[in-house]
Design a protein around this motif. Structure first.
Motif, PDB file in Angstrom:
ATOM      1  N   ILE A 179       0.845  -1.097   0.086  1.00  0.00           N
ATOM      2  CA  ILE A 179       0.052   0.091   0.153  1.00  0.00           C
ATOM      3  C   ILE A 179       0.949   1.365   0.036  1.00  0.00           C
ATOM      4  N   SER A 180       1.944   1.242   1.035  1.00  0.00           N
ATOM      5  CA  SER A 180       2.726   2.423   1.094  1.00  0.00           C
ATOM      6  C   SER A 180       3.452   2.913  -0.259  1.00  0.00           C
ATOM      7  N   TYR A 181       4.000   1.631  -0.915  1.00  0.00           N
ATOM      8  CA  TYR A 181       4.729   1.850  -2.205  1.00  0.00           C
ATOM      9  C   TYR A 181       3.890   2.114  -3.354  1.00  0.00           C
ATOM     10  N   LEU A 182       2.418   2.060  -3.425  1.00  0.00           N
ATOM     11  CA  LEU A 182       1.391   2.213  -4.261  1.00  0.00           C
ATOM     12  C   LEU A 182       1.095   3.665  -4.134  1.00  0.00           C
ATOM     13  N   PHE A 183       1.036   4.185  -2.942  1.00  0.00           N
ATOM     14  CA  PHE A 183       0.955   5.676  -2.698  1.00  0.00           C
ATOM     15  C   PHE A 183       2.130   6.445  -3.022  1.00  0.00           C
TER      16      PHE A 183
ATOM     17  N   ALA B 189      -4.754   8.643  10.742  1.00  0.00           N
ATOM     18  CA  ALA B 189      -4.454   9.440   9.660  1.00  0.00           C
ATOM     19  C   ALA B 189      -4.239  11.123  10.065  1.00  0.00           C
ATOM     20  N   ILE B 190      -5.279  11.284  11.001  1.00  0.00           N
ATOM     21  CA  ILE B 190      -5.433  13.058  11.579  1.00  0.00           C
ATOM     22  C   ILE B 190      -4.078  13.191  11.910  1.00  0.00           C
ATOM     23  N   SER B 191      -3.742  12.368  12.812  1.00  0.00           N
ATOM     24  CA  SER B 191      -2.369  12.614  13.617  1.00  0.00           C
ATOM     25  C   SER B 191      -1.143  12.728  12.635  1.00  0.00           C
ATOM     26  N   HIS B 192      -1.151  12.310  11.291  1.00  0.00           N
ATOM     27  CA  HIS B 192      -0.219  12.317  10.291  1.00  0.00           C
ATOM     28  C   HIS B 192      -0.592  13.188   9.298  1.00  0.00           C
ATOM     29  N   CYS B 193      -1.261  14.211   9.302  1.00  0.00           N
ATOM     30  CA  CYS B 193      -1.929  14.925   8.384  1.00  0.00           C
ATOM     31  C   CYS B 193      -0.814  16.026   7.915  1.00  0.00           C
ATOM     32  N   TYR B 194       0.180  15.630   7.171  1.00  0.00           N
ATOM     33  CA  TYR B 194       1.236  16.459   6.748  1.00  0.00           C
ATOM     34  C   TYR B 194       0.700  17.066   5.418  1.00  0.00           C
ATOM     35  N   ASN B 195       0.222  16.251   4.762  1.00  0.00           N
ATOM     36  CA  ASN B 195      -0.515  16.633   3.334  1.00  0.00           C
ATOM     37  C   ASN B 195      -1.558  15.726   3.169  1.00  0.00           C
ATOM     38  N   PHE B 196      -2.473  15.862   2.099  1.00  0.00           N
ATOM     39  CA  PHE B 196      -3.674  15.192   1.538  1.00  0.00           C
ATOM     40  C   PHE B 196      -3.189  13.727   1.275  1.00  0.00           C
TER      41      PHE B 196
ATOM     42  N   PHE C 213       5.843  12.425   0.747  1.00  0.00           N
ATOM     43  CA  PHE C 213       6.171  11.484   1.855  1.00  0.00           C
ATOM     44  C   PHE C 213       7.083  11.901   3.015  1.00  0.00           C
ATOM     45  N   ASN C 214       7.512  13.219   2.875  1.00  0.00           N
ATOM     46  CA  ASN C 214       8.665  13.614   3.869  1.00  0.00           C
ATOM     47  C   ASN C 214       8.161  13.491   5.379  1.00  0.00           C
TER      48      ASN C 214
END
Length: 159
Positions: free
Chosen positions: A30-34, A103-110, A47-48
C-alpha cells in the motif's frame, strides 16, 4: 474463490510469523502504491513526514522505530478500538475510527494522510484479527509498525 481461501488462510489460519509477514507485506504494498501515485502526479515530496532535521541519527531511530510505534499502537489501535467497541459493535467501523484518528495525527498533506489512513486500516484490522486469534495484538501491531518505520528509517538514512 481461491484467492479468498488463500487470504482467509493467511489471516485466520496461518502461524503468527506468516500473519505478521502478511500484514507487513500488505502495508509495504500500500505504501509503495501511494509513493508511485505521488511520483505520477509530481508530488515526490509528499512523503517527507515529520521534520527530524535537528535530531541526530540515534535520536531519529529511537523516536521513529521505538517510541512512536509504542505510543501510536497504544493510542490509535489499542485505545481507539477498545473505546469504539463500547460504542459500536461493527468491527469495520472500529477499524475505520482507529485509522481515521491515525491519519489525522499524520496530516502533513492530503496524499500522506490517505496513505496513513490505509495503513491505519491495515493496523486496525490486524489488531482485531490478532485479538480474535488470541495473539498479543498490541505487540503484534507494535512490531509490524516498528518494522515498517525501521524500513523507512534505513531508506531515509542510508539512501
Amino acid at each position: 474463490m481461491r484467492i479468498a481461501i488463500f487470504i482467509n488462510f493467511l489471516l485466520f489460519k496461518s502461524s503468527k510469523l506468516i500473519f505478521i509477514f502478511t500484514i507487513f507485506a500488505t502495508q509495504m504494498t500500500i505504501s509503495y502504491l501511494f509513493l508511485f501515485i505521488a511520483e505520477i502526479i509530481g508530488q515526490e515530496n509528499a512523503f517527507n513526514g515529520a521534520d527530524f532535521s535537528k535530531l541526530n541519527t540515534t535520536e531519529i531511530f529511537v523516536i521513529t522505530v521505538i517510541i512512536a510505534p509504542i505510543i501510536e499502537t497504544l493510542v490509535f489501535q489499542y485505545g481507539a478500538i477498545k473505546i469504539s467497541r463500547k460504542i459500536v459493535k461493527n468491527i469495520h467501523f472500529q477499524a475505520f475510527i482507529s485509522a481515521s484518528l491515525f491519519a489525522i495525527s499524520h496530516c502533513y498533506n492530503f496524499l500522506y494522510a490517505m496513505n496513513i489512513l490505509a495503513a491505519g486500516l491495515v493496523f486496525g484490522y490486524a489488531f482485531i484479527i490478532s485479538e480474535q486469534r488470541k495473539y498479543y495484538p498490541f505487540w503484534i501491531i507494535f512490531f509490524i509498525h516498528s518494522l515498517y518505520n525501521f524500513h523507512v528509517f534505513l531508506i531515509r538514512t542510508f539512501l
